[in-house]
Design an enzyme around this catalytic site. Structure first.
Site, short mmCIF file in Angstrom:
data_model
loop_
_atom_site.label_atom_id
_atom_site.label_comp_id
_atom_site.label_asym_id
_atom_site.label_seq_id
_atom_site.Cartn_x
_atom_site.Cartn_y
_atom_site.Cartn_z
N GLU A 81 -1.66 -8.77 7.98
CA GLU A 81 -0.45 -9.59 7.88
C GLU A 81 0.52 -9.30 9.01
O GLU A 81 0.55 -8.19 9.53
CB GLU A 81 0.30 -9.24 6.60
CG GLU A 81 -0.49 -9.48 5.36
CD GLU A 81 0.33 -9.08 4.13
OE1 GLU A 81 -0.25 -9.12 3.06
OE2 GLU A 81 1.51 -8.72 4.27
N CYS A 94 5.55 -5.98 2.70
CA CYS A 94 4.32 -5.51 3.32
C CYS A 94 3.15 -5.48 2.34
O CYS A 94 3.24 -4.93 1.26
CB CYS A 94 4.67 -4.15 3.91
SG CYS A 94 3.56 -2.80 3.77
N1 SAH Z 1 3.68 2.97 7.20
C1 SAH Z 1 4.94 2.86 7.84
C2 SAH Z 1 5.24 1.47 8.35
C3 SAH Z 1 4.82 0.32 7.49
S1 SAH Z 1 5.68 0.13 5.98
C4 SAH Z 1 6.03 3.36 6.94
O1 SAH Z 1 5.78 3.60 5.78
O2 SAH Z 1 7.14 3.57 7.45
C5 SAH Z 1 7.24 -0.54 6.54
C6 SAH Z 1 8.40 -0.24 5.64
O3 SAH Z 1 8.33 -1.00 4.41
C7 SAH Z 1 8.49 1.22 5.21
O4 SAH Z 1 9.81 1.69 5.31
C8 SAH Z 1 8.04 1.15 3.78
O5 SAH Z 1 8.44 2.26 3.05
C9 SAH Z 1 8.64 -0.15 3.34
N2 SAH Z 1 8.10 -0.73 2.11
C10 SAH Z 1 6.83 -0.77 1.69
N3 SAH Z 1 6.73 -1.39 0.49
C11 SAH Z 1 7.98 -1.77 0.17
C12 SAH Z 1 8.56 -2.45 -0.95
N4 SAH Z 1 7.81 -2.88 -1.97
N5 SAH Z 1 9.90 -2.66 -0.95
C13 SAH Z 1 10.67 -2.24 0.07
N6 SAH Z 1 10.21 -1.59 1.15
C14 SAH Z 1 8.87 -1.35 1.19
FE1 SF4 Z 2 1.36 3.08 4.13
FE2 SF4 Z 2 3.35 4.00 2.64
FE3 SF4 Z 2 3.88 2.63 4.88
FE4 SF4 Z 2 2.83 1.39 2.72
S1 SF4 Z 2 4.84 2.35 2.88
S2 SF4 Z 2 2.19 1.13 4.82
S3 SF4 Z 2 1.47 3.02 1.90
S4 SF4 Z 2 2.85 4.64 4.70
#
Ligand code: SAH
Ligand code: SF4
Length: 355
Positions: A104, A345
């Site tokens: 995505e 995400c």
């Molecule tokens: N893996 C990396 C980058 C991808 S996730 C990381 O975790 O930083 C990108 C951002 O979206 C991260 O800050 C993650 O914690 C946040 N995120 C993931 N799922 C989410 C959700 N359901 N609600 C809000 N933020 C979310």
């Molecule tokens: Fe991976 Fe956590 Fe980032 Fe989701 S929020 S992409 S599980 S590191």
């Protein structure tokens, strides 16, 4: 050199071909074929500046070279298999890559910016409890070209230059460090999308060796760290993949990053009702940030079906922001965009898999 052509078949499926290569890898392959080094620049310009879909389009390459490249190296382009447009203009894409893997990406337009949120892996192995990508597990790393393609495809779709790109789609960028850095370099290059280094952001769940390496890169890329709790026991539950990298070490690494680079990282904090939005959590967060040059982004968590997290109220998010500011830490509440199109995400991919 981080990835040469000989290594790519081991790291990525051969169907990814040229999209598995960084600039040095491409240069090595061309030199090996008896070509001058400047050919790499030409190919990069075709692939990521103009988004060529075939070797044959590269009309300033000798015909014999185009022919031999097309025999040796696949040139897959992402196929858009879903595209959703939000009322606020946000567009969310599901792309199918050369080997059938899906990822995505999101395009977020404003009057003067177009930001692309791109994926660095298909799936993710870190298993954060609130994240749709984490729930679906890890498929594979993306190659540098597969990351840049998300930016160029979205630029084409909007018919606009992409001004900012953030590695905040699926995957943990520092678990795929070399390919992510190679992608940022192509995005930054005038031969590619030409995005300013400071407008290229990597978000990590807090992989300490990655933060250390990132601090030593010469470009002024931006760092965001997903904190989500400054209480170790809470963070261990929300983010089980980084249990081995405790908050104390993370804080020390951030201090050293700030000292070495002079840049201000962001801390991401997704507020989950009754989990990390309590008074005790707020005071731990204030303590964690005290005396550090950081910016806290507060985001009411985007609830994902089946994961059982509810979002904190906006009023509570405002209390968090006000308390942080009173204690000398910059804080903002990230506006929720694309909520009507599963823009969190991993959600679109999950929906596609469910039929
Ligand atoms: N893996 C990396 C980058 C991808 S996730 C990381 O975790 O930083 C990108 C951002 O979206 C991260 O800050 C993650 O914690 C946040 N995120 C993931 N799922 C989410 C959700 N359901 N609600 C809000 N933020 C979310
Ligand atoms: Fe991976 Fe956590 Fe980032 Fe989701 S929020 S992409 S599980 S590191």
């Amino acid at each position: 050199m981080t990835s040469g052509p000989d290594q790519s078949p081991e790291r990525f499926p051969s169907t990814i071909g040229v999209k598995a290569l960084d600039v040095e890898g491409l240069r090595a392959l061309l030199i090996e074929s008896g070509e001058p080094a400047f050919r790499a620049k030409q190919v990069i310009r075709w692939l990521y500046g103009r988004h060529a879909h075939s070797w044959n389009e590269m009309t300033d390459l000798p015909a014999a070279l185009r022919e031999s490249l097309s025999q040796r190296l696949a040139l897959p382009c992402p196929e858009t298999i879903r595209r959703q447009v939000s009322e606020d203009g946000t567009r969310k894409y599901l792309f199918r890559l050369g080997d059938g893997t899906t990822v995505e990406a999101v395009g977020l337009p404003t009057a003067d910016r177009l930001t692309v949120c791109f994926s660095t892996q298909a799936g993710c192995a870190m298993g954060c409890s609130f994240c749709a990508t984490g729930a679906s597990g890890f498929t594979r790393n993306l190659g540098p070209g597969e990351m840049v393609d998300q930016v160029t495809t979205i630029a084409e779709d909007f018919d606009r230059r992409v001004t900012n790109a953030v590695a905040m789609g699926q995957g943990e960028p520092f678990a795929n460090y070399d390919a992510t850095l190679a992608a940022l370099r192509i995005m930054n290059s005038a031969d590619g999308p030409g995005i300013g280094a400071r407008h290229l952001t990597v978000s990590t769940c807090g992989l300490i060796p990655g933060i250390r390496r990132f601090a030593s890169e010469p470009e002024q890329f931006t760092l965001a760290v997903s904190l989500h709790s400054a209480v170790q026991s809470t963070r261990d539950v929300l983010m089980p993949g980084v249990r081995a990298m405790p908050l104390e070490q993370l804080r020390a690494e951030l201090e050293s990053y700030i000292e070495r680079t002079g840049r201000r990282p962001s801390l991401e904090y997704a507020l989950v009702l009754g989990v990390n939005d309590t008074e005790a959590e707020l005071s731990a967060l204030v303590d964690f940030c005290r005396g550090m040059l950081v910016h806290v982004n507060l985001i009411p968590v985007n609830p994902v079906d089946g994961l059982g997290h509810e979002k904190t109220t906006l009023a509570r998010a405002n209390e968090f922001a006000d308390t942080l500011r009173r204690n000398g830490t910059e804080a903002s509440i990230r506006s929720e965009r694309g909520a009507d199109i599963d823009a969190a995400c991993g959600q679109l991919r999950q929906r596609e898999a469910a039929g």
